[in-house]
Scaffold this motif. Structure first.
Motif, PDB file in Angstrom:
ATOM      1  N   HIS A   1       0.811  -1.220   0.000  1.00 33.76           N
ATOM      2  CA  HIS A   1       0.000   0.000   0.000  1.00 33.76           C
ATOM      3  C   HIS A   1       0.842   1.267   0.000  1.00 33.76           C
ATOM      4  O   HIS A   1       0.294   2.367   0.071  1.00 33.76           O
ATOM      5  N   SER A   2       2.170   1.132  -0.077  1.00 31.83           N
ATOM      6  CA  SER A   2       3.034   2.312  -0.221  1.00 31.83           C
ATOM      7  C   SER A   2       3.654   2.367  -1.605  1.00 31.83           C
ATOM      8  O   SER A   2       4.483   3.246  -1.873  1.00 31.83           O
ATOM      9  N   GLY A   3       3.258   1.441  -2.474  1.00 33.70           N
ATOM     10  CA  GLY A   3       3.781   1.420  -3.832  1.00 33.70           C
ATOM     11  C   GLY A   3       5.136   0.764  -3.962  1.00 33.70           C
ATOM     12  O   GLY A   3       5.756   0.829  -5.029  1.00 33.70           O
ATOM     13  N   ARG A   4       5.600   0.096  -2.896  1.00 30.64           N
ATOM     14  CA  ARG A   4       6.915  -0.539  -2.926  1.00 30.64           C
ATOM     15  C   ARG A   4       6.820  -1.989  -3.405  1.00 30.64           C
ATOM     16  O   ARG A   4       5.765  -2.614  -3.279  1.00 30.64           O
ATOM     17  N   PRO A   5       7.935  -2.531  -3.921  1.00 32.17           N
ATOM     18  CA  PRO A   5       7.949  -3.955  -4.277  1.00 32.17           C
ATOM     19  C   PRO A   5       7.740  -4.822  -3.042  1.00 32.17           C
ATOM     20  O   PRO A   5       8.121  -4.436  -1.923  1.00 32.17           O
ATOM     21  N   LEU A   6       7.145  -5.987  -3.231  1.00 30.29           N
ATOM     22  CA  LEU A   6       6.887  -6.902  -2.112  1.00 30.29           C
ATOM     23  C   LEU A   6       8.134  -7.721  -1.812  1.00 30.29           C
ATOM     24  O   LEU A   6       8.166  -8.948  -1.935  1.00 30.29           O
ATOM     25  N   LYS A   7       9.188  -7.020  -1.402  1.00 27.10           N
ATOM     26  CA  LYS A   7      10.441  -7.640  -1.018  1.00 27.10           C
ATOM     27  C   LYS A   7      10.867  -7.073   0.327  1.00 27.10           C
ATOM     28  O   LYS A   7      10.991  -5.854   0.485  1.00 27.10           O
ATOM     29  N   VAL A   8      11.085  -7.950   1.295  1.00 29.55           N
ATOM     30  CA  VAL A   8      11.438  -7.481   2.636  1.00 29.55           C
ATOM     31  C   VAL A   8      12.952  -7.398   2.798  1.00 29.55           C
ATOM     32  O   VAL A   8      13.705  -8.139   2.150  1.00 29.55           O
ATOM     33  N   SER A   9      13.375  -6.506   3.674  1.00 26.46           N
ATOM     34  CA  SER A   9      14.796  -6.317   3.949  1.00 26.46           C
ATOM     35  C   SER A   9      15.307  -7.384   4.901  1.00 26.46           C
ATOM     36  O   SER A   9      14.539  -8.135   5.513  1.00 26.46           O
ATOM     37  N   ARG A  10      16.634  -7.421   5.052  1.00 26.00           N
ATOM     38  CA  ARG A  10      17.241  -8.356   6.017  1.00 26.00           C
ATOM     39  C   ARG A  10      16.799  -8.049   7.437  1.00 26.00           C
ATOM     40  O   ARG A  10      16.665  -8.953   8.267  1.00 26.00           O
ATOM     41  N   TRP A  11      16.583  -6.774   7.730  1.00 27.16           N
ATOM     42  CA  TRP A  11      16.133  -6.404   9.064  1.00 27.16           C
ATOM     43  C   TRP A  11      14.734  -6.956   9.334  1.00 27.16           C
ATOM     44  O   TRP A  11      14.434  -7.404  10.448  1.00 27.16           O
ATOM     45  N   THR A  12      13.876  -6.920   8.318  1.00 27.44           N
ATOM     46  CA  THR A  12      12.542  -7.485   8.484  1.00 27.44           C
ATOM     47  C   THR A  12      12.615  -8.990   8.699  1.00 27.44           C
ATOM     48  O   THR A  12      11.895  -9.539   9.542  1.00 27.44           O
ATOM     49  N   VAL A  13      13.478  -9.653   7.943  1.00 28.73           N
ATOM     50  CA  VAL A  13      13.657 -11.102   8.131  1.00 28.73           C
ATOM     51  C   VAL A  13      14.145 -11.384   9.549  1.00 28.73           C
ATOM     52  O   VAL A  13      13.689 -12.343  10.199  1.00 28.73           O
ATOM     53  N   LEU A  14      15.049 -10.544  10.049  1.00 30.72           N
ATOM     54  CA  LEU A  14      15.517 -10.718  11.426  1.00 30.72           C
ATOM     55  C   LEU A  14      14.361 -10.565  12.405  1.00 30.72           C
ATOM     56  O   LEU A  14      14.259 -11.325  13.385  1.00 30.72           O
ATOM     57  N   SER A  15      13.454  -9.624  12.159  1.00 32.79           N
ATOM     58  CA  SER A  15      12.299  -9.471  13.055  1.00 32.79           C
ATOM     59  C   SER A  15      11.436 -10.724  13.011  1.00 32.79           C
ATOM     60  O   SER A  15      10.929 -11.171  14.050  1.00 32.79           O
ATOM     61  N   TYR A  16      11.265 -11.328  11.827  1.00 32.86           N
ATOM     62  CA  TYR A  16      10.523 -12.580  11.729  1.00 32.86           C
ATOM     63  C   TYR A  16      11.168 -13.657  12.610  1.00 32.86           C
ATOM     64  O   TYR A  16      10.489 -14.348  13.382  1.00 32.86           O
ATOM     65  N   VAL A  17      12.479 -13.805  12.466  1.00 32.55           N
ATOM     66  CA  VAL A  17      13.197 -14.867  13.182  1.00 32.55           C
ATOM     67  C   VAL A  17      13.117 -14.663  14.692  1.00 32.55           C
ATOM     68  O   VAL A  17      12.919 -15.612  15.462  1.00 32.55           O
ATOM     69  N   LEU A  18      13.261 -13.416  15.132  1.00 32.11           N
ATOM     70  CA  LEU A  18      13.215 -13.132  16.567  1.00 32.11           C
ATOM     71  C   LEU A  18      11.845 -13.454  17.159  1.00 32.11           C
ATOM     72  O   LEU A  18      11.753 -14.014  18.261  1.00 32.11           O
ATOM     73  N   VAL A  19      10.772 -13.110  16.452  1.00 36.06           N
ATOM     74  CA  VAL A  19       9.431 -13.379  16.992  1.00 36.06           C
ATOM     75  C   VAL A  19       9.127 -14.872  16.940  1.00 36.06           C
ATOM     76  O   VAL A  19       8.478 -15.415  17.841  1.00 36.06           O
ATOM     77  N   ILE A  20       9.606 -15.576  15.914  1.00 32.63           N
ATOM     78  CA  ILE A  20       9.483 -17.041  15.911  1.00 32.63           C
ATOM     79  C   ILE A  20      10.194 -17.621  17.124  1.00 32.63           C
ATOM     80  O   ILE A  20       9.676 -18.499  17.825  1.00 32.63           O
ATOM     81  N   GLY A  21      11.411 -17.128  17.402  1.00 34.99           N
ATOM     82  CA  GLY A  21      12.152 -17.585  18.573  1.00 34.99           C
ATOM     83  C   GLY A  21      11.416 -17.294  19.858  1.00 34.99           C
ATOM     84  O   GLY A  21      11.387 -18.121  20.782  1.00 34.99           O
TER      85      GLY A  21
END
Length: 389
Positions: free
Chosen positions: A323-343
């Motif tokens: 919804h901000s017009g950006r490509p649907l590709k997440v950064s490494r920082w976002t991936v790190l947030s995923y991993v931390l919350v899974i942990g």
């Protein structure tokens, strides 16, 4: 194949005002991310003896504060696309945000002893108003397919009303099951649709992600019955049986979703990693209720920290980008947030000591803190393509 639940169609409405209030998902996804950090940090301080906050406050605020804001953001992003209508923007949207904030402040003040309890009733205003806004859009457009969304919001409000006016423990658990029903509804539509699109593009050929049609209504019906049974204090054998049935159906839905082929793209695999916590959580609840071999908190945190917390992270990150017009590709920082919350989810389910509970909370705060830092600029700044919204 189920249609995409979160249509990324572009807004057309003109708007002049603060960017944060130009679309409903902006303030609510931001508030959800910030409240995930602040509310959990306050609870960790309370566990260390620094604040007089109760376990009921913690459970309620993570459900109606953190998840409630995410539900508001999702409704404001998705419902207008389903119904070809416009959601509140500008000052009406600001009013909704104020109601949500008033609930958080009231609940916090009420924890400080006798004479302050009435402030907690401020929490009862946000959901009915949100529900009326959503109902007006959905029912006004005669969008019968999504009447169930209005029913879920109404059910969640009923659970909150019982929490405040009657009995908090069962009401809180019943509310968790209502949010899980919305998560199941979202997951059953979003996960296979987005996965199929991503796999077709990645593999360069047609590939199908399917869901047995009977499971859509079956799982929602079971979750409504389970929530009602919990609300009236049904015996553990009944609750365990219903939970086990939910777990089985939720798992059956995943069989055709090609989950093990999604490792190429974090914004896709996180949807599967989030959704699978729903059958895990209900499976653990069935074991807990039917056998007593497992602590009830382990099952509940599988649903909340795992299923609800991760699905909010997955959907909010995707929606904010789209919804901000950006490509649907997440950064490494976002991936790190995923991993931390899974942990955090894994550790909270397995935790047997206060130290591990604190560590799990720390991982959650770090994960959502990173998410907030990455996505706050996206939510606060105009779309990069110059379109409104």
């Amino acid at each position: 194949m189920t249609q995409v639940f979160l249509n990324m169609g572009e807004p057309t409405h003109p708007y002049k005002g603060p960017t944060l209030l130009s679309a409903g998902h902006r303030p609510f996804f931001l508030m959800s991310a910030l409240s995930a950090v602040v509310l959990l940090a306050l609870w960790l301080i309370a566990l260390l003896g620094g604040l007089p906050l109760s376990p009921y406050w913690h459970g309620h605020e993570m459900l109606y504060g953190f998840a409630g804001a995410a539900i508001g953001g999702f409704m404001m992003a998705a419902v207008p696309k389903w119904t070809n209508t416009e959601s509140p923007i500008g000052w009406p949207l600001a009013g909704l945000v104020v109601l949500w904030l008033a609930g958080r402040i009231g609940m916090f003040i009420a924890e400080f002893g006798a004479g302050w309890e009435l402030f907690a009733l401020l929490d009862l205003f946000f959901l009915p108003v949100l529900g009326m806004v959503v109902a007006q859009m959905i029912m006004g457009a005669k969008n019968a397919r999504n009447y169930v969304v209005v029913a879920i919001v109404a059910g969640l409000f009923i659970c909150n009303l019982v929490y405040h006016l009657h009995e908090p423990a069962n009401a809180l658990h019943a509310g968790i099951f209502m949010v899980a029903a919305l998560a199941a509804l979202i997951g059953g539509r979003v996960v296979p649709a987005f996965t199929q699109n991503a796999l077709c593009m990645h593999l360069g050929r047609e590939i199908s992600c399917t869901t047995p049609m009977w499971t859509h209504k079956a799982v929602l019906l079971l979750l409504f019955v389970l929530s009602g049974a919990q609300l009236v204090g049904a015996p553990d054998m009944v609750l365990g049986g219903l939970s086990g049935a939910c777990a089985v159906i939720l798992l059956i839905r995943m069989r055709g979703w090609q989950s093990f082929k999604t490792g190429f793209d974090p914004i896709v695999w996180i949807l599967h990693a989030a959704y699978v916590w729903l059958p895990i959580g209900f499976g653990l609840k069935a074991v807990s209720d039917l056998t007593g071999w497992l602590a009830p908190n382990a099952a509940l945190h599988a649903l909340t920290t795992g299923g609800i917390g991760l699905l909010i992270l997955a959907v909010a990150s995707r929606a904010a980008l789209g919804h901000s017009g950006r490509p649907l590709k997440v950064s490494r920082w976002t991936v790190l947030s995923y991993v931390l919350v899974i942990g955090a989810a894994v550790l909270r389910v397995l935790a047997q000591t206060p130290e591990l509970i604190l560590l799990s909370g720390g991982l959650w705060v770090a994960g959502y803190g990173i998410f907030a830092l990455v996505y706050a600029p996206i939510l606060l700044k105009p779309r990069i393509d110059g379109l409104p919204g």
